[in-house]
Design a protein around this motif. Structure first.
Motif, mmCIF file in Angstrom:
data_model
loop_
_atom_site.group_PDB
_atom_site.id
_atom_site.type_symbol
_atom_site.label_atom_id
_atom_site.label_comp_id
_atom_site.label_asym_id
_atom_site.label_seq_id
_atom_site.Cartn_x
_atom_site.Cartn_y
_atom_site.Cartn_z
ATOM 1 N N GLU A 123 0.825 -1.209 0.000
ATOM 2 C CA GLU A 123 0.000 0.000 0.000
ATOM 3 C C GLU A 123 0.867 1.270 0.000
ATOM 4 O O GLU A 123 0.587 2.214 -0.737
ATOM 5 C CB GLU A 123 -0.901 -0.012 1.221
ATOM 6 N N GLU A 124 1.933 1.233 0.810
ATOM 7 C CA GLU A 124 2.819 2.403 0.884
ATOM 8 C C GLU A 124 3.553 2.624 -0.443
ATOM 9 O O GLU A 124 3.674 3.757 -0.924
ATOM 10 C CB GLU A 124 3.836 2.224 2.021
ATOM 11 N N THR A 129 -2.562 1.601 -7.631
ATOM 12 C CA THR A 129 -3.299 0.908 -6.575
ATOM 13 C C THR A 129 -2.465 -0.245 -6.001
ATOM 14 O O THR A 129 -1.535 -0.725 -6.661
ATOM 15 C CB THR A 129 -4.613 0.317 -7.117
ATOM 16 N N ARG A 130 -2.853 -0.686 -4.791
ATOM 17 C CA ARG A 130 -2.166 -1.822 -4.157
ATOM 18 C C ARG A 130 -2.283 -3.074 -5.033
ATOM 19 O O ARG A 130 -1.351 -3.860 -5.154
ATOM 20 C CB ARG A 130 -2.805 -2.067 -2.774
ATOM 21 N N MET A 187 -4.882 7.210 -7.766
ATOM 22 C CA MET A 187 -5.477 6.039 -8.416
ATOM 23 C C MET A 187 -5.857 6.346 -9.873
ATOM 24 O O MET A 187 -5.809 5.481 -10.725
ATOM 25 C CB MET A 187 -6.704 5.589 -7.632
ATOM 26 N N LYS A 188 -6.165 7.622 -10.113
ATOM 27 C CA LYS A 188 -6.605 7.990 -11.457
ATOM 28 C C LYS A 188 -5.542 7.711 -12.510
ATOM 29 O O LYS A 188 -5.847 7.505 -13.659
ATOM 30 C CB LYS A 188 -6.978 9.469 -11.492
ATOM 31 N N LYS A 189 -4.252 7.767 -12.090
ATOM 32 C CA LYS A 189 -3.215 7.553 -13.104
ATOM 33 C C LYS A 189 -2.676 6.116 -13.095
ATOM 34 O O LYS A 189 -1.653 5.848 -13.706
ATOM 35 C CB LYS A 189 -2.095 8.580 -12.935
ATOM 36 N N ASP A 190 -3.362 5.216 -12.402
ATOM 37 C CA ASP A 190 -2.934 3.810 -12.403
ATOM 38 C C ASP A 190 -3.089 3.256 -13.823
ATOM 39 O O ASP A 190 -4.203 3.067 -14.304
ATOM 40 C CB ASP A 190 -3.768 2.998 -11.408
#
Lengths: 61, 141
Positions: A8-9, A17-18, B1-4
């Motif tokens: 997560e870090e 995301t994780r 998260m938007k740029k994942d």
């Protein structure tokens, strides 16, 4: 490798995301060069250390 | 998260799957209404407009990404030129067949009108596509 970072870090540091970190670890997702470089920077390791295939088919030069 | 990047790529795949189903679904509905229920183009204009606008947007999006006109078939520039002029003839011929067989049009003037209108529209679209791809190549290669 153990740097004391949770998935997560690390995900937070590189802006994904994780789940994506988990998939990269399990070799089920190939990151783009851009993300690979971000991971390399965040973990303080070279791309070779992080992503070089360790099978006998792909012997390190 | 938007740029994942993984999420973005997966969302794109899911959206394109939805688009393909939508495109073929609407096309099937149009064919059913035209050839089974014998409705005219004007009677199905609402669905047809949605379908044609979606098709044109996709067409232009492909052109603006520099996708060759004959993709996925690998062709030379010369073959692409032949394709640009051959496809309108095929489209025109198809329109004549549809008018003749399914609409029972026998008047030569109307059949020729269908042939030239369809052929010209197809040729115009293909030329626009080639122009966009040409400018994309100049800018990016």
């Amino acid at each position: 490798m153990d740097l004391g970072l949770t998935q997560e870090e690390l995900a937070e540091q590189v802006g994904v995301t994780r789940q994506t970190i988990g998939l990269i670890e399990k070799e089920k997702y190939n990151p783009t060069i851009s993300l690979a470089l971000s991971l390399s920077e965040a973990l303080g390791k070279s791309l070779d250390d992080l992503f070089w295939m360790e099978t006998s088919k792909h012997e390190k030069r | 998260m938007k740029k994942d990047e993984r999420l973005n790529a997966s969302v794109k795949v899911a959206n394109s799957l939805g688009y393909v189903l939508f495109w073929y679904g609407i096309f099937a509905v149009l064919l059913y209404r035209w050839f089974i229920l014998d409705l005219t183009l004007i009677e199905t204009i609402d669905i047809f407009l949605v379908w044609i606008v979606a098709s044109l947007v996709q067409f232009m999006a492909l052109a603006s990404k520099g996708i060759p006109i004959t993709y996925p078939i690998d062709t030379t520039r010369k073959e692409q030129k032949y394709f640009t002029f051959l496809l309108p003839i095929v489209a025109g011929a198809l329109s004549v067949i549809i008018l003749w067989v399914f609409r029972e049009v026998t008047e030569v003037r109307r059949l020729l009108g269908g042939f030239f209108l369809t052929g010209f529209a197809t040729l115009t679209l293909l030329i626009i596509y080639r122009i966009i791809v040409h400018y994309w190549e100049q800018k990016n290669t």
